[in-house]
Design a protein around this motif. Structure first.
Motif, short mmCIF file in Angstrom:
data_model
loop_
_atom_site.label_atom_id
_atom_site.label_comp_id
_atom_site.label_asym_id
_atom_site.label_seq_id
_atom_site.Cartn_x
_atom_site.Cartn_y
_atom_site.Cartn_z
N ARG A 10 0.85 -1.20 0.00
CA ARG A 10 0.00 0.00 0.00
C ARG A 10 0.88 1.25 0.00
NH1 ARG A 10 -5.42 -0.48 1.68
NH2 ARG A 10 -6.01 -2.63 2.14
N VAL A 11 0.42 2.24 -0.75
CA VAL A 11 1.09 3.54 -0.76
C VAL A 11 0.01 4.61 -0.65
CG1 VAL A 11 2.40 5.16 -2.17
CG2 VAL A 11 3.08 2.76 -2.10
N THR A 12 0.25 5.56 0.22
CA THR A 12 -0.69 6.68 0.39
C THR A 12 0.04 7.97 0.06
OG1 THR A 12 -1.89 5.50 2.12
CG2 THR A 12 -2.21 7.88 1.98
N VAL A 13 -0.56 8.77 -0.81
CA VAL A 13 0.05 10.03 -1.20
C VAL A 13 -1.00 11.13 -1.23
CG1 VAL A 13 1.93 9.03 -2.56
CG2 VAL A 13 -0.25 9.50 -3.65
N SER A 14 -0.54 12.34 -1.11
CA SER A 14 -1.43 13.50 -1.21
C SER A 14 -1.55 13.91 -2.67
CB SER A 14 -0.88 14.67 -0.40
OG SER A 14 -0.81 14.34 0.97
N GLU A 15 -2.71 14.43 -3.02
CA GLU A 15 -2.92 14.89 -4.38
C GLU A 15 -1.90 15.97 -4.73
OE1 GLU A 15 -6.87 16.33 -5.13
OE2 GLU A 15 -6.83 15.55 -7.17
N GLY A 16 -1.31 15.84 -5.90
CA GLY A 16 -0.28 16.78 -6.34
C GLY A 16 1.12 16.35 -6.02
N ALA A 17 1.28 15.37 -5.14
CA ALA A 17 2.60 14.87 -4.79
C ALA A 17 3.08 13.89 -5.86
CB ALA A 17 2.56 14.19 -3.43
N SER A 18 4.38 13.58 -5.79
CA SER A 18 4.94 12.61 -6.73
C SER A 18 4.72 11.19 -6.20
CB SER A 18 6.43 12.87 -6.94
OG SER A 18 7.12 12.69 -5.71
N LEU A 19 4.81 10.23 -7.13
CA LEU A 19 4.56 8.84 -6.77
C LEU A 19 5.64 7.97 -7.40
CD1 LEU A 19 2.55 6.58 -5.70
CD2 LEU A 19 1.59 6.60 -8.02
N GLN A 20 6.16 7.03 -6.64
CA GLN A 20 7.04 6.01 -7.20
C GLN A 20 6.61 4.66 -6.67
OE1 GLN A 20 11.41 6.10 -8.13
NE2 GLN A 20 11.57 4.59 -6.48
N LYS A 69 18.76 -2.81 -15.83
CA LYS A 69 19.21 -4.20 -15.89
C LYS A 69 20.09 -4.54 -14.70
CE LYS A 69 21.21 -7.56 -19.08
NZ LYS A 69 21.78 -7.77 -20.43
N SER A 70 20.92 -3.59 -14.30
CA SER A 70 21.85 -3.85 -13.19
C SER A 70 21.12 -4.07 -11.87
CB SER A 70 22.84 -2.71 -13.06
OG SER A 70 22.17 -1.49 -12.80
N ASN A 71 20.00 -3.38 -11.69
CA ASN A 71 19.22 -3.52 -10.46
C ASN A 71 18.04 -4.46 -10.60
OD1 ASN A 71 20.82 -1.65 -9.02
ND2 ASN A 71 19.65 0.07 -9.85
N SER A 72 17.84 -4.99 -11.81
CA SER A 72 16.67 -5.85 -12.07
C SER A 72 15.39 -5.17 -11.62
CB SER A 72 16.82 -7.21 -11.37
OG SER A 72 17.94 -7.90 -11.86
N SER A 73 15.25 -3.92 -12.03
CA SER A 73 14.09 -3.16 -11.57
C SER A 73 13.37 -2.49 -12.73
CB SER A 73 14.52 -2.10 -10.54
OG SER A 73 15.32 -1.10 -11.16
N PHE A 74 12.13 -2.15 -12.46
CA PHE A 74 11.29 -1.45 -13.45
C PHE A 74 10.30 -0.61 -12.64
CE2 PHE A 74 9.86 -0.48 -17.51
CZ PHE A 74 8.53 -0.78 -17.73
N HIS A 75 10.79 0.48 -12.08
CA HIS A 75 9.99 1.33 -11.20
C HIS A 75 9.11 2.28 -11.99
CE1 HIS A 75 12.36 -0.47 -8.19
NE2 HIS A 75 13.35 0.42 -8.13
N LEU A 76 7.93 2.51 -11.45
CA LEU A 76 6.93 3.38 -12.08
C LEU A 76 6.91 4.72 -11.36
CD1 LEU A 76 4.48 3.46 -14.15
CD2 LEU A 76 3.05 2.84 -12.18
N ARG A 77 6.74 5.81 -12.12
CA ARG A 77 6.75 7.14 -11.50
C ARG A 77 5.65 8.00 -12.12
NH1 ARG A 77 12.86 7.16 -12.63
NH2 ARG A 77 12.29 8.25 -14.55
N LYS A 78 5.22 8.96 -11.30
CA LYS A 78 4.35 10.02 -11.80
C LYS A 78 4.69 11.27 -11.02
CE LYS A 78 -0.31 11.32 -13.14
NZ LYS A 78 -1.73 10.93 -13.31
N ALA A 79 4.84 12.37 -11.71
CA ALA A 79 5.31 13.61 -11.08
C ALA A 79 4.27 14.23 -10.15
CB ALA A 79 5.72 14.61 -12.15
N SER A 80 3.00 14.13 -10.53
CA SER A 80 1.95 14.78 -9.75
C SER A 80 0.68 13.97 -9.87
CB SER A 80 1.73 16.21 -10.26
OG SER A 80 0.66 16.84 -9.57
#
Lengths: 112, 111
Positions: A10-20, A69-80
């Motif tokens: 679970r992730v909780t964020v405020s509207e307008g904040a960034s998300l990863q 590839k080095s971290n075996s990761s695929f992180h998702l982001r959104k600025a706002s």
């Protein structure tokens, strides 16, 4: 066998904040990676995908993801984020001839 | 815009009954899938099927079987439902191994 780990249930964020949202994969070959979103009582909608090339891929609704590839990761982001981004987000890896292998999902709650 | 259609949206039945769920895609794809999503949102592939090959996840009980009349349709039959079959069943389609597009799901409740 391929696998996907989404460490945050679970992730909780405020509207307008960034998300990863974090995603780690395990694969013996270069993977095909996806992020899907599921709104309440709906099917899965594709946000973006990575097959090869530029490790930063752009998706719908302002989402982007970065392949490492080095971290075996695929992180998702959104600025706002917007309240309508509240949903469950799934990272997935294509498991050849066996469909997609999904992570457990991350539930995102956006508060005003 | 929905291009993978599933019916029914919701089905309630009793243990031991037979049920069948329908899936149709209008994307011209050649491969279709069934996934099971449990109450904790865990998604698992059950079947993948194209006109050449059916691939079954080895963990799927034998009471489950896919049925296809043509490449646009892949139905799911459960011969004798069990309580643990209560879940959402999601159908998807793709062109080969390309991106999969999902239907809205069929929610099954077994009493």
């Amino acid at each position: 066998a391929q696998s996907v780990t989404q460490p945050d249930a679970r992730v909780t964020v405020s509207e307008g904040a960034s998300l990863q949202l974090r995603c780690k994969y395990s694969s013996s070959v270069t993977p095909y990676l996806f992020w899907y979103v599921q709104y309440p009582r709906q099917g899965l909608q594709l946000l973006l995908k990575y097959y090869s090339g530029d490790p930063v891929v752009q998706g719908v609704n302002g989402f982007e993801a970065e392949f490492s590839k080095s971290n075996s990761s695929f992180h998702l982001r959104k600025a706002s984020v917007h309240w309508s981004d509240s949903a469950v987000y799934f990272c997935a890896v294509r498991n050849y001839a066996q469909g997609l292998t999904f992570g457990l999902g991350t539930r995102v709650s956006v508060f005003p | 815009e929905t291009a993978v259609f599933q019916t029914p949206n919701y089905h309630v039945t009793q243990v031991g009954n037979e049920v069948s769920f329908n899936c149709k895609q209008t994307l011209g794809h050649d491969t279709m899938y069934w996934y099971k999503q449990d109450s904790k949102k865990l998604l698992k592939i059950m079947f993948s099927y194209n006109n050449k090959q059916l691939i079954v996840n080895e963990t799927v009980p034998r009471r489950f079987s896919p049925q296809s009349s043509d490449k646009a349709h892949l139905n799911l039959r459960i011969k004798s439902v069990e309580p643990e079959d209560s879940a959402v069943y999601l159908c998807a389609s793709s062109w080969g191994q390309d991106t999969q597009y999902f239907g809205p799901g069929t929610r099954l409740l077994v009493l």
